[in-house]
Design a protein around this motif. Structure first.
Motif, mmCIF file in Angstrom:
data_model
loop_
_atom_site.group_PDB
_atom_site.id
_atom_site.type_symbol
_atom_site.label_atom_id
_atom_site.label_comp_id
_atom_site.label_asym_id
_atom_site.label_seq_id
_atom_site.Cartn_x
_atom_site.Cartn_y
_atom_site.Cartn_z
ATOM 1 N N ASP A 37 0.830 -1.216 0.000
ATOM 2 C CA ASP A 37 0.000 0.000 0.000
ATOM 3 C C ASP A 37 0.861 1.262 0.000
ATOM 4 O OD1 ASP A 37 -2.304 -1.603 0.237
ATOM 5 O OD2 ASP A 37 -2.399 -1.334 2.426
ATOM 6 N N ALA A 38 1.966 1.226 0.730
ATOM 7 C CA ALA A 38 2.825 2.396 0.894
ATOM 8 C C ALA A 38 3.874 2.520 -0.211
ATOM 9 C CB ALA A 38 3.506 2.349 2.258
ATOM 10 N N GLY A 39 3.906 1.558 -1.118
ATOM 11 C CA GLY A 39 4.914 1.584 -2.174
ATOM 12 C C GLY A 39 6.319 1.399 -1.639
ATOM 13 N N ALA A 40 6.443 0.599 -0.577
ATOM 14 C CA ALA A 40 7.736 0.423 0.088
ATOM 15 C C ALA A 40 8.118 -1.058 0.177
ATOM 16 C CB ALA A 40 7.681 1.045 1.475
ATOM 17 N N VAL A 41 7.850 -1.810 -0.871
ATOM 18 C CA VAL A 41 8.142 -3.244 -0.868
ATOM 19 C C VAL A 41 9.638 -3.458 -1.065
ATOM 20 C CG1 VAL A 41 7.722 -5.462 -2.002
ATOM 21 C CG2 VAL A 41 5.853 -3.800 -1.742
ATOM 22 N N GLY A 42 10.275 -4.042 -0.070
ATOM 23 C CA GLY A 42 11.686 -4.393 -0.171
ATOM 24 C C GLY A 42 11.872 -5.850 -0.546
ATOM 25 N N ASP A 43 10.952 -6.684 -0.118
ATOM 26 C CA ASP A 43 10.977 -8.119 -0.385
ATOM 27 C C ASP A 43 9.541 -8.505 -0.738
ATOM 28 O OD1 ASP A 43 10.815 -10.925 -0.197
ATOM 29 O OD2 ASP A 43 12.288 -11.010 1.430
ATOM 30 N N GLU A 44 9.331 -8.992 -1.932
ATOM 31 C CA GLU A 44 7.978 -9.297 -2.406
ATOM 32 C C GLU A 44 7.233 -10.239 -1.452
ATOM 33 O OE1 GLU A 44 4.630 -8.797 -4.359
ATOM 34 O OE2 GLU A 44 6.441 -7.666 -4.841
ATOM 35 N N ARG A 45 7.956 -11.128 -0.758
ATOM 36 C CA ARG A 45 7.304 -12.040 0.197
ATOM 37 C C ARG A 45 6.714 -11.290 1.380
ATOM 38 N NH1 ARG A 45 12.502 -15.618 0.927
ATOM 39 N NH2 ARG A 45 13.177 -13.467 1.054
ATOM 40 N N GLU A 46 7.167 -10.065 1.618
ATOM 41 C CA GLU A 46 6.701 -9.260 2.752
ATOM 42 C C GLU A 46 5.775 -8.116 2.319
ATOM 43 O OE1 GLU A 46 10.409 -7.997 4.487
ATOM 44 O OE2 GLU A 46 10.951 -10.037 5.048
ATOM 45 N N ALA A 47 5.385 -8.087 1.054
ATOM 46 C CA ALA A 47 4.611 -6.972 0.506
ATOM 47 C C ALA A 47 3.286 -6.750 1.233
ATOM 48 C CB ALA A 47 4.358 -7.180 -0.983
ATOM 49 N N ASP A 48 2.661 -7.817 1.714
ATOM 50 C CA ASP A 48 1.372 -7.680 2.387
ATOM 51 C C ASP A 48 1.489 -7.638 3.908
ATOM 52 O OD1 ASP A 48 -0.135 -7.509 0.020
ATOM 53 O OD2 ASP A 48 0.016 -9.675 -0.242
ATOM 54 N N TRP A 49 2.702 -7.538 4.392
ATOM 55 C CA TRP A 49 2.916 -7.327 5.832
ATOM 56 C C TRP A 49 2.518 -5.899 6.178
ATOM 57 C CZ3 TRP A 49 8.240 -9.616 7.653
ATOM 58 C CH2 TRP A 49 8.209 -11.008 7.538
ATOM 59 N N VAL A 50 2.252 -5.666 7.446
ATOM 60 C CA VAL A 50 1.816 -4.351 7.913
ATOM 61 C C VAL A 50 3.018 -3.434 8.134
ATOM 62 C CG1 VAL A 50 0.648 -3.118 9.795
ATOM 63 C CG2 VAL A 50 -0.260 -5.313 8.980
ATOM 64 N N MET A 51 3.012 -2.322 7.396
ATOM 65 C CA MET A 51 4.043 -1.291 7.590
ATOM 66 C C MET A 51 3.630 -0.344 8.701
ATOM 67 S SD MET A 51 5.530 1.342 4.803
ATOM 68 C CE MET A 51 6.337 2.839 5.332
ATOM 69 N N TRP A 52 2.336 -0.094 8.805
ATOM 70 C CA TRP A 52 1.801 0.756 9.865
ATOM 71 C C TRP A 52 0.382 0.312 10.136
ATOM 72 C CZ3 TRP A 52 -2.446 3.842 10.453
ATOM 73 C CH2 TRP A 52 -2.450 4.648 11.590
ATOM 74 N N GLY A 53 0.088 0.040 11.382
ATOM 75 C CA GLY A 53 -1.267 -0.359 11.745
ATOM 76 C C GLY A 53 -1.617 0.110 13.133
ATOM 77 N N GLU A 54 -2.912 0.158 13.399
ATOM 78 C CA GLU A 54 -3.364 0.548 14.730
ATOM 79 C C GLU A 54 -4.761 0.025 14.986
ATOM 80 O OE1 GLU A 54 -3.777 4.770 15.302
ATOM 81 O OE2 GLU A 54 -5.291 4.955 13.743
ATOM 82 N N VAL A 55 -5.065 -0.083 16.267
ATOM 83 C CA VAL A 55 -6.426 -0.269 16.739
ATOM 84 C C VAL A 55 -6.680 0.908 17.672
ATOM 85 C CG1 VAL A 55 -8.016 -1.676 18.098
ATOM 86 C CG2 VAL A 55 -6.347 -2.790 16.608
ATOM 87 N N ALA A 56 -7.738 1.646 17.401
ATOM 88 C CA ALA A 56 -8.089 2.799 18.234
ATOM 89 C C ALA A 56 -9.574 2.729 18.535
ATOM 90 C CB ALA A 56 -7.753 4.102 17.523
ATOM 91 N N GLY A 57 -9.907 2.872 19.809
ATOM 92 C CA GLY A 57 -11.300 2.805 20.218
ATOM 93 C C GLY A 57 -11.765 4.081 20.875
#
Length: 140
Positions: A37-57
């Protein structure tokens, strides 16, 4: 200006699962931006890993998380979190950075980033890693 601190949890490939779990426990909204999503793929196997995430209530619960990329060191339980300091005033975040940086190791200098007007990371003399940034609205 207001400044908030948030626990920022570090994972390797399981951040989305952890965020979903915490959301099921505490409620709130989950946001997860992948490296793709961020256009910051360094390793294609990790492309769908979370670069930034949060849970806020609405109840005040807030936790951030990301997946540490494979090229960076990470051992489960050894560096499990950062403390995130976020504000909306660059001058105040800069002043906090300069005070906190005394006798610290700068991991990433406080400077503009693709996702924030200012972003930096350092480890203080007590071994705590801090991430400071100026908030920018997410437009994804």
């Amino acid at each position: 200006m207001s400044v908030t601190t948030t626990t920022h949890l570090n994972f390797r490939g399981t951040a989305r699962e952890a965020l979903d779990f915490y959301q099921s426990v505490f409620g709130g909204r989950t946001v997860a931006v992948t490296y793709r999503d961020a256009g910051a793929v360094g390793d294609e196997r990790e492309a769908d890993w979370v670069m930034w995430g949060e849970v806020a209530g609405d109840n005040g619960f807030h936790v951030m998380a990301y997946d540490v990329p494979g090229q960076l060191p990470w051992e489960q339980g050894e560096n499990p979190f950062f403390v995130s300091v976020r504000g909306d005033d660059a001058e105040e975040i800069g002043a906090l950075w300069h005070r906190l940086a005394e006798a610290s190791t700068v991991v990433r200098p406080l400077e503009p980033a693709a996702w924030a007007p200012l972003y930096g990371m350092l480890t203080d003399r007590f071994g705590v890693t801090w991430v400071l940034d100026v908030a920018a609205p997410y437009s994804g």
